[in-house]
Design a protein around this motif. Structure first.
Motif, PDB file in Angstrom:
ATOM      1  N   VAL C 207       6.636  16.784  31.047  1.00 30.42           N
ATOM      2  CA  VAL C 207       6.148  16.970  29.672  1.00 30.42           C
ATOM      3  C   VAL C 207       4.928  16.103  29.436  1.00 30.42           C
ATOM      4  N   ILE C 208       4.997  14.836  29.922  1.00 31.64           N
ATOM      5  CA  ILE C 208       3.859  13.938  29.706  1.00 31.64           C
ATOM      6  C   ILE C 208       2.621  14.468  30.449  1.00 31.64           C
ATOM      7  N   ALA C 209       2.859  14.974  31.644  1.00 31.79           N
ATOM      8  CA  ALA C 209       1.734  15.521  32.402  1.00 31.79           C
ATOM      9  C   ALA C 209       1.120  16.697  31.657  1.00 31.79           C
ATOM     10  N   GLU C 210       1.956  17.575  31.093  1.00 32.08           N
ATOM     11  CA  GLU C 210       1.441  18.705  30.308  1.00 32.08           C
ATOM     12  C   GLU C 210       0.611  18.222  29.135  1.00 32.08           C
ATOM     13  N   LEU C 211       1.148  17.203  28.439  1.00 32.08           N
ATOM     14  CA  LEU C 211       0.432  16.669  27.277  1.00 32.08           C
ATOM     15  C   LEU C 211      -0.919  16.136  27.715  1.00 32.08           C
ATOM     16  N   HIS C 212      -0.921  15.419  28.835  1.00 25.77           N
ATOM     17  CA  HIS C 212      -2.160  14.833  29.326  1.00 25.77           C
ATOM     18  C   HIS C 212      -3.167  15.927  29.665  1.00 25.77           C
ATOM     19  N   ASP C 213      -2.671  16.975  30.315  1.00 28.82           N
ATOM     20  CA  ASP C 213      -3.562  18.078  30.670  1.00 28.82           C
ATOM     21  C   ASP C 213      -4.153  18.732  29.429  1.00 28.82           C
ATOM     22  N   ALA C 214      -3.348  18.742  28.354  1.00 29.91           N
ATOM     23  CA  ALA C 214      -3.839  19.373  27.128  1.00 29.91           C
ATOM     24  C   ALA C 214      -4.745  18.439  26.341  1.00 29.91           C
ATOM     25  N   GLY C 215      -4.995  17.244  26.874  1.00 31.55           N
ATOM     26  CA  GLY C 215      -5.903  16.327  26.204  1.00 31.55           C
ATOM     27  C   GLY C 215      -5.258  15.445  25.156  1.00 31.55           C
ATOM     28  N   THR C 216      -3.937  15.482  25.091  1.00 35.16           N
ATOM     29  CA  THR C 216      -3.242  14.658  24.115  1.00 35.16           C
ATOM     30  C   THR C 216      -3.190  13.213  24.601  1.00 35.16           C
ATOM     31  N   THR C 217      -3.389  12.290  23.677  1.00 35.27           N
ATOM     32  CA  THR C 217      -3.208  10.894  24.008  1.00 35.27           C
ATOM     33  C   THR C 217      -1.709  10.576  23.964  1.00 35.27           C
ATOM     34  N   VAL C 218      -1.234   9.846  24.952  1.00 39.79           N
ATOM     35  CA  VAL C 218       0.191   9.515  24.987  1.00 39.79           C
ATOM     36  C   VAL C 218       0.338   8.004  25.070  1.00 39.79           C
ATOM     37  N   LEU C 219       1.215   7.447  24.243  1.00 42.16           N
ATOM     38  CA  LEU C 219       1.569   6.038  24.372  1.00 42.16           C
ATOM     39  C   LEU C 219       3.033   6.002  24.779  1.00 42.16           C
ATOM     40  N   LEU C 220       3.269   5.420  25.956  1.00 42.89           N
ATOM     41  CA  LEU C 220       4.619   5.434  26.520  1.00 42.89           C
ATOM     42  C   LEU C 220       5.063   3.989  26.676  1.00 42.89           C
ATOM     43  N   SER C 221       6.095   3.618  25.970  1.00 43.64           N
ATOM     44  CA  SER C 221       6.584   2.260  26.166  1.00 43.64           C
ATOM     45  C   SER C 221       7.804   2.309  27.072  1.00 43.64           C
TER      46      SER C 221
END
Lengths: 349, 283, 333
Positions: C207-221
C-alpha cells in the motif's frame, strides 16, 4: 501548569456567571418603594373598610418562620413557604387552590354552596356558603358596621393606640402594586415577643396585600402572608362552580364549614390581660375532635416542649419565635405572644 | 471518482450528512435502545400495578401514582414525572457521556477531528444526538403511558380529572400531555448540556454519568436542607415537580415557566463550556 | 536551534527551507511540547518533502506520536509552529481533508461492523460526495477486508462482522482503510504494522509503495528498522523528544560509512600497493577493506591494477539502518 490554572479560572468564571444568570432569571427582583401621597392611619383603615376591589385573582404566599415544632399531623405549620392560588368574583364567589407536591385541595364557593375537594382521597365536601368565604385569606373580614367607616376606623385606631403606636410608615411594592405600610408597634409598656406588625394596603384598591409579623431579636419576619401575584379584572365564571368529577365521594359537611386551623377548645377560652400581652387560657378537650379528617386532626401536644413548673402546677413549655404556650398537666393551655413569665402569671390568676 | 467541484474544495462535510451519521450512530447504540426500552416499562409497570390493586377505590393513599386509578390520561404525566427523577436524566446523561467522552475512549474522536469535522460543528452534531435521545425518551414514556393509560387503566369516561376536581375533554387532555412532554424535554436538555460539558473534560463516560446523576442527587439533598433555601432558585431539580402543574385547573404557568427559564440557562451554560472546551481539547 | 547538530558526526542532509523545489508536505519549526514537567518533544525542526516516504524512527517514548499529533493539530504545541500542506495556525484543519491518518491505533465503535464504521467515517469526509458505499468498499478491498475472494486475512465477510470481534491485525487493516478512504496528498501512519502477521506487513508495504508511486507523501512512524529501511526514501530519528538526524535514507547510509571491500587474488600484495598509494587498508575476513579516505574508488582500483594485483570484486559496503541507528543513539548517550 499555567495553562491548567488559566483553564480552571475560565471554568470557574463561566460557572459563576451561570449561577448569577440562573439567579437573575429565576428569582423575583426586589423593587424600590414607590412614592405615594401621604395618608393618615384613620383614613387608610376607613378606606380599607369600604374597599370594593371587585373580581381578582392572585397567588398568596405564606412565608412561615414562626419556629413551630414539626407536628406529624400538620406538616404545613412547619417553617417554609406555602402558596395558595385565589380567585374572587367580588360578589361572594371564590375559589382557593392549595397545591401540594402530590395533589391539591380546592375550595369553591358559588355564593350559595361551598365545595371542598381533596385530590388525594378524591372526596368532595359540600356545605352552605357564608358570606366571608374564600377570596381574601389571611385577612379578617370587616366586622365593623359598613355604614360609618370613618367612625369605625377612628374607633379602631383609638383602641389600638392604647397599647400601640399606629402609623403609616412609608410605602412598599407588593406583588407589583404600590402599597401603604400600616405599622403597629407595641408601646414600651407592653410585655410581648412581637416587635412590629405591618399591613401593606394597596394604594389604589385599598385592600390589604400583605401582613408581616416581626418578632423581637429577629431581623427577618417571623411570618409573612401576602399576595406574591395579583391581578384585578373579571374572572371566568366557570371558576366559581364545582361539579364533582367521576369517581368522587361526595359528602355533606356536618356543620357550617370551618377552615382547617388550630384545634378548637371544647370550652370557651378565657383571656387574661389586654393588648399585646393578652393571654388565652383554654381547657384542653378530653377527646380530640377527630370525626372528620377535613377538620384537621388535633396534634398530640403532650410530647412537645420542655417541662416547666410554677405556682400554678406543672406542665410543658412550648416556645416559638412569636408566641409561647404552656400545656399544664391538668389540661389547661395558656398561650400568647408573650414571654413565659407572663403566661405563668396568667395561669396563677 | 464521486467527488464534485464542491467536494474538492470544501473543508468539512455537509452538516446534514454529519447529522444523519450521528443519528444513525446514536440509534444503533445498544445502550440507547436498552434505556429507551426501560423507559417504556415505567408507565407499563404503573398501569399494571394500578390495574391489579383494584379500581378507583384504590386511589386512596399518598403520591401522585394513586391519581392514575380510573384516570388513565394522568398516567403519561405521572410516568414522566417519576422518570424525570432518575431514569430520563440517566438516558440523556448516557447519551451526553458517549457523545464526547465515549468517542474519546474508543479513539473515534480523533477520527472526527481529523476528517475534519469542525470543532464547533462537532458540538452541533453531538448536541443533535443528545436532543434526539431526549425527545425519543420522552416520546416513549408519553406514548406508552397514553396507550397503557387508555387500554389497561381506562379513562374517567374519556376525560381527565384534574387535581382541582375539574374534568378536561380529550382534546385538552392531549394538549396538557403534549405540554408536559415538551416541558420535560426542556428539563432534559439542561441535563444533556451539562453532561456534554462534563463529557469534554474527561475520557471516561462513566465519570460523566456519575457526575450528572450524583449532581442531581446532591441537588435533591441540598434542596431538602431548610437553611440552604437561598440555593433553590439555582438548583435545576427545584423545578422538576412543576410538571404536575398540568394536572391543575386552571393551569398555573409560573412554575413551568420559571423551570423552563432555569433549564435554558443551564443549556446555554453547558453548551458554552462544551464549545469552549472543544475548541482547544486534545483528542 | 538546529537539532541536527545535537548529534556530532552526522551530516545535515535536510534540504530544508531551500527556496527552490516543491514546498514540503509538512513543516515543523521549533516544535516543543511539555506535559507538566515532562518534555515530550523539544525543539524539533522537520520537513516532510513532497512525495517522499519518511520513516520516523525512535524508541518507545521518544515523542514520535506526540510529534505526529502536533503535525495533525490534535495537540497544541507548547511552542513552535506547524505547517501542513501549506496551511498553518487556525487554518491548519483546512489541510486535513487531504490528509489520511492512522494515529495511536485504530479507533472504531465495537457495536458497529467494520463496514458501518467506515461508512460513518466516510460521512465525515469532506472530499466524498453522493454514494458513500463505493469508496468504502474500495478501501476495504485495498486493505484486504472486503467480503469474498481476495482477502488475505479475515476473508469471508469480515467487513460485515462487528468490530468487537476483530483481531488486532484486522483492526489495523480497518484503520488503514479509513486513512485511505479518499485520495490523499499526505498519509500519516503511526505504527501501521503493529499486530500484523507477515502477510499483513507485506500488504502494508504494498500500500505504501502504491501511495508513493501515486506521488503521495507518506509519514511512517515505526520502531521496526527493517520496515523503515524497506519502504522509506527519507528517515528522521527521534531520541527523547529531540530530532537526532533527518534526511534522505541513501545519503545518510552512505554518509555514515563509505568503506570499500575488495576481493583480490593476493591480499598481501594488495595491502602493500594500497599503503604505497596513501590509503589505510586492513584485512578483514580474508578481504581487503579500504576506509573512506583520500582515495576515490577508481584510484584504489587503478593502484591495484598498476601493482599487478588481480581484482575480483570491489563493492562499497553500505551501512544498515540498524547500525546507523545504533550509532546515533549511542553517541547521544
Amino acid at each position: 501548569m499555567g495553562k491548567g490554572k488559566r483553564w480552571g479560572l475560565g471554568l470557574a468564571g463561566i460557572v459563576a456567571a451561570g449561577a448569577v444568570a440562573v439567579g437573575v432569571a429565576v428569582a423575583p427582583s426586589a423593587a424600590a418603594a414607590p412614592p405615594l401621597p401621604p395618608v393618615s392611619p384613620e383614613a387608610l383603615v376607613a378606606s380599607v373598610i369600604t374597599a370594593q376591589p371587585g373580581p381578582l385573582n392572585g397567588t398568596v404566599t405564606v412565608d412561615n418562620e414562626l419556629g413551630l415544632p414539626a407536628l406529624p399531623n400538620a406538616p404545613q405549620l412547619g417553617n417554609g413557604t406555602q402558596t395558595a392560588r385565589v380567585w374572587s368574583g367580588g360578589d361572594g364567589k371564590g375559589r382557593v387552590a392549595l397545591p401540594s407536591s402530590d395533589g391539591e385541595r380546592t375550595l369553591v364557593s358559588d355564593g350559595t354552596t361551598r365545595w371542598t375537594y381533596d385530590s388525594t382521597d378524591r372526596t368532595a365536601t359540600k356545605a352552605p356558603a357564608h358570606r366571608d368565604g374564600a377570596g381574601q385569606p389571611g385577612h379578617p373580614g370587616g366586622t365593623d358596621p359598613q355604614t360609618d367607616p370613618a367612625g369605625a376606623a377612628t374607633q379602631l385606631i383609638a383602641d389600638l393606640r392604647r397599647t400601640s403606636t399606629v402609623s403609616v410608615d412609608g410605602t412598599a411594592d407588593v406583588a407589583g402594586r404600590s402599597a401603604y405600610q400600616l405599622v403597629l408597634t407595641p408601646l414600651p409598656t407592653e410585655r410581648t415577643l412581637l416587635r412590629e406588625v405591618r399591613v401593606a394596603v394597596d394604594a389604589e384598591k385599598r385592600i390589604p396585600l400583605q401582613l408581616t409579623v416581626l418578632a423581637t431579636g429577629q431581623p427577618q419576619p417571623a411570618l409573612t402572608i401576602g399576595f406574591s401575584d395579583l391581578t384585578f379584572g373579571p374572572q371566568d365564571p366557570s371558576l366559581f362552580t364545582f361539579t364533582p368529577p367521576p369517581g368522587t365521594t361526595v359528602k355533606d359537611a356536618p356543620a357550617p364549614g370551618q377552615r382547617p386551623g388550630p384545634p378548637v377548645g371544647a370550652q370557651a377560652p378565657k383571656t387574661v390581660g389586654d393588648g399585646w400581652d393578652r393571654v388565652v387560657i383554654a381547657q384542653k378537650p378530653a377527646t380530640p375532635p377527630n370525626q372528620n379528617r377535613d377538620e384537621g386532626d388535633a396534634p398530640d401536644l403532650s410530647r412537645l416542649g420542655t417541662p416547666v413548673s410554677g405556682p400554678w402546677g406543672q406542665g410543658r413549655l412550648i416556645t416559638t419565635a412569636v408566641a409561647t404556650a404552656i400545656v399544664t398537666n391538668d389540661g389547661r393551655i395558656a398561650a400568647g405572644a408573650v414571654p413565659e413569665q407572663v403566661l405563668s402569671e396568667a395561669l396563677g390568676q | 471518482m464521486t467527488t464534485s467541484t464542491a467536494a474538492a474544495t470544501r473543508t468539512t462535510a455537509p452538516l446534514g450528512r454529519l447529522l444523519g451519521a450521528e443519528l444513525r450512530w446514536v440509534l444503533r447504540r445498544p445502550r440507547t435502545l436498552v434505556v429507551l426500552g426501560l423507559l417504556g416499562l415505567v408507565p407499563l409497570a404503573i398501569a399494571i400495578g394500578i390495574a391489579t390493586t383494584g379500581g378507583p377505590s384504590a386511589g386512596r393513599g399518598p403520591g401522585l401514582v394513586a391519581q392514575v386509578a380510573g384516570n388513565g390520561f394522568v398516567l403519561p404525566v405521572v410516568a414522566l414525572g417519576l422518570s424525570l427523577a432518575l431514569l430520563l436524566p440517566l438516558a440523556v446523561a448516557s447519551a451526553g457521556a458517549d457523545a464526547i467522552a465515549g468517542e474519546a475512549a474508543t479513539g473515534t474522536l480523533r477520527g472526527l477531528l481529523l476528517a475534519p469535522v469542525g470543532r464547533l460543528r462537532l458540538v452541533v452534531m453531538k448536541s443533535a444526538g443528545v436532543v434526539t435521545v431526549a425527545v425519543l425518551a420522552v416520546l416513549v414514556v408519553a406514548v406508552v403511558g397514553m396507550v397503557a393509560g387508555t387500554v389497561v387503566v381506562g379513562g374517567a369516561q374519556g376525560t381527565l380529572v384534574t387535581l382541582s376536581g375539574t374534568t378536561l375533554g380529550v382534546g385538552e387532555a392531549l394538549g396538557r400531555i403534549g405540554l408536559v412532554a415538551v416541558w420535560t424535554v426542556g428539563q432534559l436538555l439542561a441535563v444533556g448540556a451539562v453532561a456534554l460539558a462534563i463529557s469534554t473534560l474527561t475520557e471516561h463516560p462513566l465519570v460523566v454519568l456519575a457526575c450528572v446523576l450524583g449532581g442531581l442527587i446532591v441537588f435533591g439533598v441540598l434542596s431538602a436542607i431548610p437553611s440552604l433555601d437561598w440555593l433553590q432558585p439555582v438548583l435545576l431539580t427545584t423545578g422538576f415537580s412543576a410538571g404536575t402543574d398540568v394536572l391543575r385547573d386552571p393551569m398555573p404557568l409560573d412554575g413551568l415557566g420559571s423551570s423552563t427559564v432555569r433549564a435554558l440557562v443551564y443549556v446555554v451554560l453547558g453548551l458554552a463550556v462544551t464549545a469552549w472546551r472543544m475548541r482547544r481539547r486534545d483528542a | 536551534m538546529t537539532p541536527t547538530t545535537t548529534a556530532p558526526g552526522t551530516l545535515d542532509l535536510v534540504p530544508s527551507s531551500e527556496p527552490d523545489g516543491p514546498a514540503p508536505a509538512a513543516r515543523a519549526r521549533g516544535l516543543r511540547k511539555t506535559f507538566g514537567r515532562v518534555v515530550a518533544v523539544d525543539g524539533v525542526d522537520l520537513d516532510l518533502p513532497s512525495g517522499a516516504v519518511v520513516g520516523m524512527l525512535g524508541p518507545n517514548g521518544s515523542g514520535k506520536t506526540t510529534l505526529i499529533r502536533m503535525l495533525l493539530g490534535l495537540t497544541r504545541p507548547t511552542a513552535g509552529h506547524v505547517e501542513l500542506l501549506g496551511r498553518t495556525g487556525a487554518d491548519l484543519p483546512a489541510a486535513l481533508p487531504d490528509v489520511g491518518a492512522l494515529v495511536e491505533g485504530p479507533g472504531f465503535h465495537p457495536f458497529l461492523s467494520g463496514r458501518d464504521n467506515l461508512l460513518r467515517a466516510a460521512a465525515t469526509e469532506p472530499r466524498l460526495d453522493g454514494d458513500l458505499r463505493a469508496p468504502v468498499d474500495a478501501a476495504l478491498e485495498r486493505v484486504g477486508l472486503a467480503g469474498g475472494a481476495s482477502g488475505a486475512t479475515g476473508g469471508g465477510d469480515a467487513a460485515r462482522r462487528r468490530y468487537r470481534g476483530y483481531s488486532l491485525g484486522m483492526k489495523q487493516r480497518l484503520g488503514l482503510a479509513a486513512a485511505l478512504l479518499v485520495p490523499r496528498r499526505l498519509v500519516v501512519l503511526d505504527e501501521p504494522t503493529n499486530g500484523l502477521d507477515p502477510a499483513g506487513t507485506r500488504d502494508v508495504r504494498g500500500v505504501i509503495a502504491e501511495l508513493h508511486d501515486a506521488g503521495t507523501t507518506v509519514l511512517l512512524s515505526s520502531h521496526l528498522l527493517a520496515e523503515v529501511e524497506a519502504v522509506c526514501t527519507h528517515v528522521a530519528v527521534l531520541q527523547r523528544g529531540s530530532l537526532l538526524v533527518s534526511g534522505e535514507l541513501t545519503a545518510l547510509l552512505d554518509g555514515g560509512s563509505g568503506e570499500l571491500v575488495l576481493t583480490t587474488d593476493d591480499p598481501d600484495a594488495a595491502l602493500g600497493a594500497l599503503r604505497a598509494a596513501g590509503a589505510g587498508p586492513y584485512l578483514r575476513d580474508g578481504g581487503v577493506v579500504v576506509p573512506a579516505g583520500p582515495l576515490e574508488p577508481p584510484e584504489v582500483v587503478a593502484a591495484l591494477v598498476a601493482a599487478g594485483v588481480g581484482v575480483w570484486e570491489v563493492r562499497r559496503r553500505r551501512a544498515h539502518l540498524e547500525e546507523l541507528f545504533a550509532r546515533l543513539t549511542e553517541e547521544d548517550e
